[in-house]
Design a protein around this motif. Sequence first.
Motif, PDB file in Angstrom:
ATOM      1  N   LEU A  54      15.536  22.705  11.932  1.00  0.00           N
ATOM      2  CA  LEU A  54      16.528  23.778  12.019  1.00  0.00           C
ATOM      3  C   LEU A  54      16.045  25.046  12.700  1.00  0.00           C
ATOM      4  CD1 LEU A  54      19.345  24.756  11.422  1.00  0.00           C
ATOM      5  CD2 LEU A  54      18.547  25.567   9.216  1.00  0.00           C
ATOM      6  N   ASP A  55      14.881  25.554  12.297  1.00  0.00           N
ATOM      7  CA  ASP A  55      14.546  26.901  12.743  1.00  0.00           C
ATOM      8  C   ASP A  55      13.635  26.931  13.968  1.00  0.00           C
ATOM      9  OD1 ASP A  55      12.132  26.211  11.717  1.00  0.00           O
ATOM     10  OD2 ASP A  55      11.810  28.108  10.679  1.00  0.00           O
ATOM     11  N   LEU A  56      13.532  25.795  14.657  1.00  0.00           N
ATOM     12  CA  LEU A  56      12.689  25.714  15.859  1.00  0.00           C
ATOM     13  C   LEU A  56      13.275  26.547  16.996  1.00  0.00           C
ATOM     14  CD1 LEU A  56      10.237  23.919  17.014  1.00  0.00           C
ATOM     15  CD2 LEU A  56      12.038  22.572  18.082  1.00  0.00           C
ATOM     16  N   VAL A  57      12.456  27.406  17.568  1.00  0.00           N
ATOM     17  CA  VAL A  57      12.872  28.217  18.709  1.00  0.00           C
ATOM     18  C   VAL A  57      11.800  28.082  19.786  1.00  0.00           C
ATOM     19  CG1 VAL A  57      13.253  30.565  19.523  1.00  0.00           C
ATOM     20  CG2 VAL A  57      14.150  29.870  17.295  1.00  0.00           C
ATOM     21  N   LEU A  58      12.182  27.553  20.949  1.00  0.00           N
ATOM     22  CA  LEU A  58      11.198  27.356  22.014  1.00  0.00           C
ATOM     23  C   LEU A  58      11.335  28.429  23.098  1.00  0.00           C
ATOM     24  CD1 LEU A  58      11.239  23.474  22.567  1.00  0.00           C
ATOM     25  CD2 LEU A  58       9.938  24.835  20.920  1.00  0.00           C
ATOM     26  N   ILE A  59      10.194  28.943  23.515  1.00  0.00           N
ATOM     27  CA  ILE A  59      10.160  29.907  24.615  1.00  0.00           C
ATOM     28  C   ILE A  59       9.065  29.470  25.584  1.00  0.00           C
ATOM     29  CG2 ILE A  59       9.744  32.340  25.221  1.00  0.00           C
ATOM     30  CD1 ILE A  59      10.932  33.170  22.630  1.00  0.00           C
ATOM     31  N   ASN A  60       9.308  29.677  26.847  1.00  0.00           N
ATOM     32  CA  ASN A  60       8.332  29.297  27.864  1.00  0.00           C
ATOM     33  C   ASN A  60       7.021  30.078  27.673  1.00  0.00           C
ATOM     34  OD1 ASN A  60       7.062  29.710  30.713  1.00  0.00           O
ATOM     35  ND2 ASN A  60       8.398  27.923  30.913  1.00  0.00           N
ATOM     36  N   PRO A  61       5.876  29.392  27.814  1.00  0.00           N
ATOM     37  CA  PRO A  61       4.584  30.046  27.582  1.00  0.00           C
ATOM     38  C   PRO A  61       4.400  31.321  28.418  1.00  0.00           C
ATOM     39  CG  PRO A  61       4.267  27.710  28.139  1.00  0.00           C
ATOM     40  CD  PRO A  61       5.734  27.955  28.119  1.00  0.00           C
TER      41      PRO A  61
ATOM     42  N   LEU B 261       9.343  22.867  27.824  1.00  0.00           N
ATOM     43  CA  LEU B 261      10.640  22.182  27.792  1.00  0.00           C
ATOM     44  C   LEU B 261      11.748  23.151  28.169  1.00  0.00           C
ATOM     45  CD1 LEU B 261      10.433  19.972  24.567  1.00  0.00           C
ATOM     46  CD2 LEU B 261      10.293  19.222  26.929  1.00  0.00           C
ATOM     47  N   VAL B 262      11.471  24.445  28.038  1.00  0.00           N
ATOM     48  CA  VAL B 262      12.447  25.444  28.510  1.00  0.00           C
ATOM     49  C   VAL B 262      11.821  26.226  29.656  1.00  0.00           C
ATOM     50  CG1 VAL B 262      13.598  25.679  26.273  1.00  0.00           C
ATOM     51  CG2 VAL B 262      11.681  27.157  26.813  1.00  0.00           C
ATOM     52  N   ASN B 263      12.678  26.685  30.590  1.00  0.00           N
ATOM     53  CA  ASN B 263      12.205  27.459  31.734  1.00  0.00           C
ATOM     54  C   ASN B 263      12.028  28.918  31.352  1.00  0.00           C
ATOM     55  OD1 ASN B 263      12.472  25.146  33.379  1.00  0.00           O
ATOM     56  ND2 ASN B 263      14.682  25.537  33.478  1.00  0.00           N
ATOM     57  N   ARG B 264      11.441  29.682  32.248  1.00  0.00           N
ATOM     58  CA  ARG B 264      11.321  31.118  32.012  1.00  0.00           C
ATOM     59  C   ARG B 264      12.716  31.711  31.892  1.00  0.00           C
ATOM     60  NH1 ARG B 264       6.622  34.836  34.139  1.00  0.00           N
ATOM     61  NH2 ARG B 264       7.666  35.957  32.461  1.00  0.00           N
ATOM     62  N   GLY B 265      12.871  32.638  30.965  1.00  0.00           N
ATOM     63  CA  GLY B 265      14.171  33.270  30.772  1.00  0.00           C
ATOM     64  C   GLY B 265      15.089  32.499  29.849  1.00  0.00           C
ATOM     65  N   GLU B 266      14.640  31.280  29.451  1.00  0.00           N
ATOM     66  CA  GLU B 266      15.468  30.477  28.548  1.00  0.00           C
ATOM     67  C   GLU B 266      14.892  30.509  27.129  1.00  0.00           C
ATOM     68  OE1 GLU B 266      17.256  26.936  31.383  1.00  0.00           O
ATOM     69  OE2 GLU B 266      15.553  26.510  30.091  1.00  0.00           O
ATOM     70  N   ILE B 267      15.757  30.239  26.165  1.00  0.00           N
ATOM     71  CA  ILE B 267      15.317  30.088  24.786  1.00  0.00           C
ATOM     72  C   ILE B 267      15.910  28.784  24.258  1.00  0.00           C
ATOM     73  CG2 ILE B 267      17.256  31.505  23.916  1.00  0.00           C
ATOM     74  CD1 ILE B 267      15.291  32.485  21.716  1.00  0.00           C
ATOM     75  N   GLY B 268      15.064  27.903  23.788  1.00  0.00           N
ATOM     76  CA  GLY B 268      15.540  26.616  23.268  1.00  0.00           C
ATOM     77  C   GLY B 268      15.829  26.741  21.787  1.00  0.00           C
ATOM     78  N   ILE B 269      17.077  26.490  21.392  1.00  0.00           N
ATOM     79  CA  ILE B 269      17.391  26.501  19.958  1.00  0.00           C
ATOM     80  C   ILE B 269      18.123  25.218  19.602  1.00  0.00           C
ATOM     81  CG2 ILE B 269      17.469  29.020  19.774  1.00  0.00           C
ATOM     82  CD1 ILE B 269      20.486  28.891  19.793  1.00  0.00           C
TER      83      ILE B 269
END
Lengths: 501, 501
Positions: free
Chosen positions: B14-21, B53-61
């Motif tokens: 549920l609470d996973l948030v991905l941001i580009n390194p 898995l996400v590009n710069r400027g994106e947030i994976g939720i």
Amino acid sequence: MLFLKVRLLDIDLLDLVLINPEDIKASQYFPGDRVVLIYKNKEEIGTIYSSTLVNRGEIGITKELAKSLKVKEGELITIKHADKPRSLAYIKKKMDKNKLSKEEIFLIVDEMVNNKLTNIEISAFVTSLYINGMDMDEIEALTIRMAETGEMVEWESLVFDVHSIGGVPGNKYALLTVPIVASAGLKIPKTSSRAITSAAGTADVMEVLTRVDLSIEEIKNVVKETNGCLVWGGALNLAPADDITINVERPLGIDPKPLLLSSVMAKKLAMGVSKLLIDIPIGREVKVKDEKEGNKLAREFIELGERLNITTECALTYGNQPIGRAIGPALEAKEALETLEDPYKGANSLVDKATHLAGILLEMGGIAPAGEGKEVAEELLFRKAHDKFMDIIVAQGGKEVRSEEIEVGKYFIDIVSPKDGYVIELSNNKITKIAKEAGAPNDKKAGVYLNVKVGDKVEKGDLLFTIYSSSEDRLKNAIKLARTLYPIKVEGILIKRIVRF
Amino acid sequence: MLFLKVRLLDIDLLDLVLINPEDIKASQYFPGDRVVLIYKNKEEIGTIYSSTLVNRGEIGITKELAKSLKVKEGELITIKHADKPRSLAYIKKKMDKNKLSKEEIFLIVDEMVNNKLTNIEISAFVTSLYINGMDMDEIEALTIRMAETGEMVEWESLVFDVHSIGGVPGNKYALLTVPIVASAGLKIPKTSSRAITSAAGTADVMEVLTRVDLSIEEIKNVVKETNGCLVWGGALNLAPADDITINVERPLGIDPKPLLLSSVMAKKLAMGVSKLLIDIPIGREVKVKDEKEGNKLAREFIELGERLNITTECALTYGNQPIGRAIGPALEAKEALETLEDPYKGANSLVDKATHLAGILLEMGGIAPAGEGKEVAEELLFRKAHDKFMDIIVAQGGKEVRSEEIEVGKYFIDIVSPKDGYVIELSNNKITKIAKEAGAPNDKKAGVYLNVKVGDKVEKGDLLFTIYSSSEDRLKNAIKLARTLYPIKVEGILIKRIVRF
């Protein structure tokens, strides 16, 4: 048992294991289950989540996990349910207020390091230690195993170290103390941490001047050449269980005594330290609130040191306001350099603390007679410490540098006193918050420079402090915060007199 | 504050948030940081991880998080650092052995339900409750808030319920007790759980026969029509904080008294139950080990019930071996049906327990005079319960069914006695493990059927039990496990006599 084809995921959530929802449905596994991943003779632990990011028959694992398993994308691995960790019974035993044996403590540490315990289990352990404590036998076992499960460094001769527990902002004394001690001929390979909750750890400050992520081999060479170093301990895999427990203690905001002691001493044991000085700051906003508590903690450090064969002394120091005037990596590096270049210009609190601590180490090392260490340290500070520090910077991979060459944030603002009076309070926590809002420690050039300290007389309009940042936006946020927090209190004479009483 | 474009992830974490390194590096955020995600007037909490898995400027939720935020892919959301949860101070207060106020407990429950507490914090809370406990004022507040933060059901007339704490394998009595009580005219909307650590929860067993994931509206209609139901409570959002704490208690293998009490009573309070019977099995391998402990727990349930305005009675029951002979969803459904079709054929332990508990409920409801409840229940079991059960099955969306129509695993093996003697031990835990290894509860047709119970005389070669599975592989694994665990002990006369003494 389930056989699945490896698909690599680039996520830094180490134990994440993804399986297609259809495969999960057809299996005996549930999302959240802990599983053992098996490839050839390697095993690792992971936690299953359901995701269509992987196809049926695939298993998504992180690159790091794949590296530990030595498995490549497309190869088949097996999973099975992970047994309950065996050490859970001993964590339970501590919950039930029992003393743990050496073997039981060893297993808890081993399973923690081998990723067999989840945060739920580690939090239960940390909470149990907070409530039920440990006696010195247990703490000794915990410390020894924390050290043994990581890298262990050996030296050909005695090595010295100095370590501060609990954070006072601006605590850059080590940049003076280490070269003083090293210039006297004692070996002092100082490892330090990056900021955890503070605006700058010693490693962050030192990194402004030189490389800090040295390997053990490199550290040995630097120490051979210069007698000292100032490096980042995090690069070294010293007592890895300590980092694991800290990651749980931090969000809980607790620091159980057994872990406070073992955390410091395990790293020193692993680093091969023979003679250790522990700095225990005392103050309203630091870990140790009063002298009585400080004395008790000091006795415990000394007893644990004896059991570990590390000669340990402690110094209780004043922690009610920042050390020196600079808070933030570059500002602190600049202040330390200025003080080494011309100790007369240095802030009293910084020079005093650095030479006091160095003096104790010099006495411990037989360089100075009892009671004369501080004097000898002061002399070394004036005569030799700057050159020694330059040698260390160069040996660690940096270049000689002058204080005026250190760049600080190009955006800054001066905060002035709203009235005449005396500075009656300067809050460590509030200054730290403002420095962090301005960008420290990630923005190395951000921070706060204090123009006044407690007791100073100021007039309306006099400069209290300056906030620096590399970002105009962050500076604005920091100014906003400074206006809310009011970190420095100025009061008129009348109130000042009451406070003095 | 950071603005990022939403990218949807199909992962059930549920609470996973991905941001580009690269974005993380340039920001003030670190992997593992808790952040608030803000979109228009909605806020949710997540944990940051770094991923390409996400590009710069994106947030994976996750899709679920996006649903709560009412945000679509490609839209911009804002993140900021999450403050420390306010209730952490009260969790700390409980660690320090203090009594919590009603308001403090309410805040802990609220923040738990609003996903503001991580497993680290919840585990610290659960561990503190295990070690330091709560008094009845605190437990009352905990129970009330757990109920209030979920769905609350209201009824026009009194409703009854029966609930077992702690697992005895084969505990399918509710499939008899509910129709007996309902056929007497009392309303009994029974909610139950799926298996957590057992081989079959009541909801798993009932699901073999009919739908169990009914909405509250549907439940009300079924009860209006038939007076009773047997549904899965998990579909209803009753006392969601209870599920959150259970997810932490389970891996730790602890069940702190305050949570044991509040867990049961919050769900009953939320379900609008007025009169409640609690079954407390006593035995070596169940939650409550002896009668003394059982009496104490019973008194606590009764006191808590009084405070909540739920008339509560308790029954201590024999829990040293399984109830009836069948363990596993389909096997248990079949046994319950057989017993309803012809109570003479039913296992004594099942008929006895079901009618005993039904009898108490009939007395509580004024249907039977004191002391005559069991007799009245037995009569209803013979005359009316089967038809009532068929009505309930049909009302919940299933079809009338005969016991012989229930399919069980087509792969099975008979395990026979290696010698002459008496059955002196039958381990609940071992039988459960074998049934689970065979596939229960996910494989509804898997399980164990006992041909003997404790005290039975057997000869060498006599059938002890049969293992069923839908999978040949899983059956093999279960056989292997049965050979290791040796769940039924047969001893010769001599040993038998010593045990009798």
